[in-house]
Design a protein around this motif. Structure first.
Motif, short mmCIF file in Angstrom:
data_model
loop_
_atom_site.label_atom_id
_atom_site.label_comp_id
_atom_site.label_asym_id
_atom_site.label_seq_id
_atom_site.Cartn_x
_atom_site.Cartn_y
_atom_site.Cartn_z
N SER A 164 23.28 68.55 50.52
CA SER A 164 22.79 68.25 51.87
C SER A 164 21.29 68.49 51.93
CB SER A 164 23.49 69.16 52.90
OG SER A 164 23.16 70.51 52.66
N CYS A 165 20.68 68.03 53.01
CA CYS A 165 19.31 68.43 53.38
C CYS A 165 18.27 68.16 52.31
CB CYS A 165 19.30 69.90 53.77
SG CYS A 165 20.27 70.23 55.24
N GLN A 166 17.78 66.93 52.31
CA GLN A 166 16.82 66.56 51.26
C GLN A 166 15.50 66.10 51.89
OE1 GLN A 166 19.79 64.18 49.32
NE2 GLN A 166 19.19 62.30 50.37
N GLY A 191 24.83 65.65 55.11
CA GLY A 191 23.88 65.37 56.19
C GLY A 191 22.46 65.83 55.93
N ASP A 192 21.56 65.37 56.81
CA ASP A 192 20.12 65.46 56.61
C ASP A 192 19.75 64.75 55.30
OD1 ASP A 192 20.07 66.78 58.98
OD2 ASP A 192 19.35 68.70 58.21
N TYR A 193 20.25 63.53 55.22
CA TYR A 193 19.97 62.66 54.07
C TYR A 193 18.49 62.25 54.10
CZ TYR A 193 20.85 59.02 50.60
OH TYR A 193 20.84 58.27 49.46
N ILE A 194 17.98 62.01 55.33
CA ILE A 194 16.54 61.80 55.53
C ILE A 194 16.07 62.78 56.59
CG2 ILE A 194 16.48 59.33 54.94
CD1 ILE A 194 16.35 58.92 58.12
N TYR A 195 14.77 62.91 56.72
CA TYR A 195 14.17 63.63 57.84
C TYR A 195 13.28 62.65 58.60
CZ TYR A 195 16.08 68.09 56.46
OH TYR A 195 16.95 69.12 56.19
N GLU A 196 13.27 62.82 59.93
CA GLU A 196 12.63 61.83 60.80
C GLU A 196 11.14 62.06 61.00
OE1 GLU A 196 14.18 64.50 61.70
OE2 GLU A 196 13.81 65.11 63.78
N ASP A 246 21.81 66.14 62.00
CA ASP A 246 20.90 65.74 63.09
C ASP A 246 19.71 64.90 62.63
OD1 ASP A 246 20.15 68.06 61.77
OD2 ASP A 246 19.10 68.93 63.48
N HIS A 247 19.13 65.21 61.47
CA HIS A 247 17.85 64.58 61.12
C HIS A 247 17.95 63.09 60.79
CE1 HIS A 247 15.36 68.10 61.50
NE2 HIS A 247 16.32 68.80 60.92
N GLU A 248 19.15 62.57 60.64
CA GLU A 248 19.30 61.12 60.51
C GLU A 248 18.91 60.43 61.81
OE1 GLU A 248 21.46 63.28 59.30
OE2 GLU A 248 22.00 62.69 57.25
N GLY A 416 26.69 72.25 55.29
CA GLY A 416 25.30 72.10 54.85
C GLY A 416 24.37 72.75 55.87
N ASP A 417 23.34 72.03 56.27
CA ASP A 417 22.49 72.32 57.43
C ASP A 417 21.49 73.46 57.28
OD1 ASP A 417 21.50 72.16 60.11
OD2 ASP A 417 22.83 73.79 60.65
N ILE A 418 21.88 74.62 56.75
CA ILE A 418 20.97 75.76 56.91
C ILE A 418 20.19 76.12 55.64
CG2 ILE A 418 21.85 76.90 58.95
CD1 ILE A 418 23.76 78.44 57.21
N HIS A 419 20.22 75.22 54.65
CA HIS A 419 19.29 75.36 53.51
C HIS A 419 19.46 76.68 52.78
CE1 HIS A 419 16.53 72.76 56.32
NE2 HIS A 419 17.69 72.18 56.05
N THR A 420 20.65 77.21 52.76
CA THR A 420 20.94 78.45 52.03
C THR A 420 22.40 78.41 51.59
OG1 THR A 420 21.17 79.40 54.27
CG2 THR A 420 19.25 80.08 53.00
N SER A 448 16.29 70.01 48.79
CA SER A 448 14.84 70.27 48.74
C SER A 448 14.28 70.91 50.02
CB SER A 448 14.08 68.97 48.48
OG SER A 448 14.35 68.04 49.52
N SER A 449 15.00 70.80 51.15
CA SER A 449 14.45 71.28 52.42
C SER A 449 14.15 72.78 52.35
CB SER A 449 15.45 71.03 53.55
OG SER A 449 15.78 69.66 53.60
N GLY A 450 12.97 73.14 52.82
CA GLY A 450 12.59 74.55 52.81
C GLY A 450 11.73 74.93 51.61
FE LIG Z 1 18.42 70.27 57.07
#
Ligand SMILES: [Fe+2]
Length: 524
Positions: A164-166, A191-196, A246-248, A416-420, A448-450
């Motif tokens: 998740s979260c890239q 989720g969070d495949y992209i960031y807006e 959400d970030h989609e 996913g979601d929380i980058h940990t 990669s997020s964070g």
């Molecule tokens: Fe995320």
């Protein structure tokens, strides 16, 4: 053979035609103009049209979705003319594409950003296939995919990963490069495949353009991400089953409510419609997920023989607004609002009925947000996240009580979601010292997020001491690899040393196993 017939007539808008002909990078107009309404059968491209690679997903026992999108100029709207183009596809039993079992043609239309989704049927269960697309004289790379086992069949092992979260700017997708070495049947993206967000300087990489709000900008953003060679290789190698967070669309949106106080709902829905459409266009989803305006059916079920049922959830589209603002803090009365929902009535009903009827040995909920209630504050007072299940306590408790009383076999939640990375015990009531464990939640870190992250954070020791139901925490980047058998589920937490530059090695930071019939993960 499949043929998508519902393509629109070629528009003869002088403006778009001139604009297109003025671009030296686009498709070169063929000398003969095809009949209006007919797809162009032998298009010529000035640049390779399969720049975004191939993907497959949403497998069934007899088929799978094959995906590609024609985009000779991927970051500037795709670079295709305003007309339909024929795309052929081939499925073979071998990686050299010699033992062909099916082929057909479909049509890439401007309306769908020249994306194609082919729903192949008639394949054999539980086997690997290879596929390729062609258009004009161009061919895509070869992708590999796999069908589901026959329904109800006894399965010895399922090997999967979830990610998740890239965030593109915050790091490289090195995790996917390492994933290629794994022997996996399927990859789940949570989720969070992209960031807006708009492009910002001073980061590992940079988004092109401003914050995205319109279809063409979402398309360009997906193209930017899909140009990443590691992500593209992972899609070519494994079928993906995806859901969004959400970030989609936009950070922390809830149903039709923006995180921005007082933002008009109609405008959020308009943006959501554009974002959902671009999401559908770029994911290997079935036509049953086709968006209609701002609605897009995404929750769905997959069964791996009698071994595991996966109930893929959507906790964004139907949820009520986060209580007490979107923050992490003490519970306000809204946390106990009996009307508050994350899944919406229909999806919740579907989930509970599905769990109740399931004959699978494992019942898995791939979803977005943390389900365990975690207290972020040491001592007497409690601080919880309002964007996660903890902020929707009545809905969380309803699901936990269902697991406790109806007892579907071996529930596992993937998050996913929380980058940990986390491993938690799921419980109805976290305040009771000996509350029974009703399931296990594996929270996977970000791709990669964070940025680089670190094994522990400043608050880790205090958080672990405060929450006995949390069995593991790690703050590095990576993904989670899972091996599922009729008697055990093992999750390997694969972590990278860094993502802000390329080439990080990977290692398994920890492995946790759940044995069937014995709730609670054990470190192995
Ligand atoms: Fe995320």
């Amino acid at each position: 053979m499949q043929r998508q017939r519902a393509y629109p007539r070629r528009r003869r808008s002088g403006l778009s035609r001139r604009t297109f002909l003025g671009s030296s990078l686009g498709v070169l107009a063929a000398p003969t103009v095809p009949l209006i309404g007919q797809p162009r059968q032998s298009p010529q491209f000035a640049a390779p049209p399969f720049s975004l690679g191939v993907a497959s997903g949403d497998p069934s026992p007899d088929g799978v979705v094959l995906w590609t999108r024609l985009a000779p100029v991927p970051l500037e709207g795709g670079g295709m003319p305003d007309e339909a183009v024929e795309v052929s596809w081939t499925v073979a039993r071998d990686e050299r594409m010699q033992d062909v079992v099916q082929e057909g043609t479909t049509v890439a239309t401007p309306m769908h950003g020249h994306a194609v989704h082919v729903e192949v049927q008639g394949l054999e269960p539980a086997r690997w296939y290879w596929y390729r697309f062609r258009s004009g004289r161009e061919a895509s790379r070869i992708g590999r995919t796999r069908t589901l086992p026959s329904p109800g069949l006894a399965i010895n092992q399922l090997k999967m990963a979830f990610a998740s979260c890239q965030h593109y700017e915050q790091g490289y997708f090195t995790a996917y490069r390492h994933m290629l070495e794994d022997d996996l049947d399927v990859v789940f993206h949570l989720g969070d495949y992209i960031y807006e967000y708009e492009g910002r300087d001073g980061r590992a990489r940079k988004h092109t353009g401003d914050e995205i709000e319109l279809l063409r900008d979402y398309r360009n953003r997906y193209a930017l991400y899909r140009l990443d060679p590691d992500l593209q290789a992972a899609h070519a190698q494994f079928p993906f089953i995806v859901t969004w967070d959400d970030h989609e669309v936009d950070n922390n949106y809830a149903g039709d409510i923006s995180e921005e106080e007082g933002f008009p709902r109609e405008l959020l829905l308009r943006r959501r419609a554009e974002a959902y459409r671009a999401y559908y266009e770029h994911m290997p989803l079935r036509s049953t997920s086709t968006p209609s305006g701002a609605q897009m059916p995404l929750y769905r079920k997959f069964e791996y023989g009698n071994l595991a049922s996966f109930f893929v959830l959507d906790t964004r589209q139907y949820r009520s607004d986060q209580p007490c603002g979107d923050r992490t803090g003490p519970a306000c009365p809204g946390v106990l609002d009996p009307e508050a929902t994350l899944l919406g009535d229909q999806q919740e009903q579907w989930l509970l009925e599905g769990l109740d009827q399931s004959a699978s040995q494992w019942n898995v909920l791939p979803q977005q947000i943390m389900m365990a209630r975690v207290d972020r504050s040491p001592g007497e007072d409690e601080r919880i996240s309002m964007d996660q299940w903890s902020g929707y306590e009545v809905a969380r408790r309803r699901l936990m009580e269902f697991l406790a009383t109806r007892r579907p076999a071996n529930p596992v939640v993937l998050t996913g979601d929380i980058h940990t990375n986390w491993v938690t015990d799921l419980k109805v009531d976290y305040r009771l010292e000996n509350a029974p464990i009703v399931g296990t939640e594996f929270v996977g870190t970000s791709i990669s997020s964070g940025g680089d992250g670190s094994d522990v954070q400043d608050a880790t020791a205090a958080m672990l001491a405060e929450n006995p139901s949390v069995r593991f925490f790690n703050g590095q980047r990576g993904y989670v690899r899972c091996a599922i058998t009729p008697t055990s589920w093992t999750s390997d937490y694969r972590v990278l040393e860094y993502v802000t530059h390329q080439g990080s090695p990977i290692s398994t930071r920890a492995s946790f196993t759940v044995e069937t019939g014995r709730p609670g993960a054990q470190r192995t």
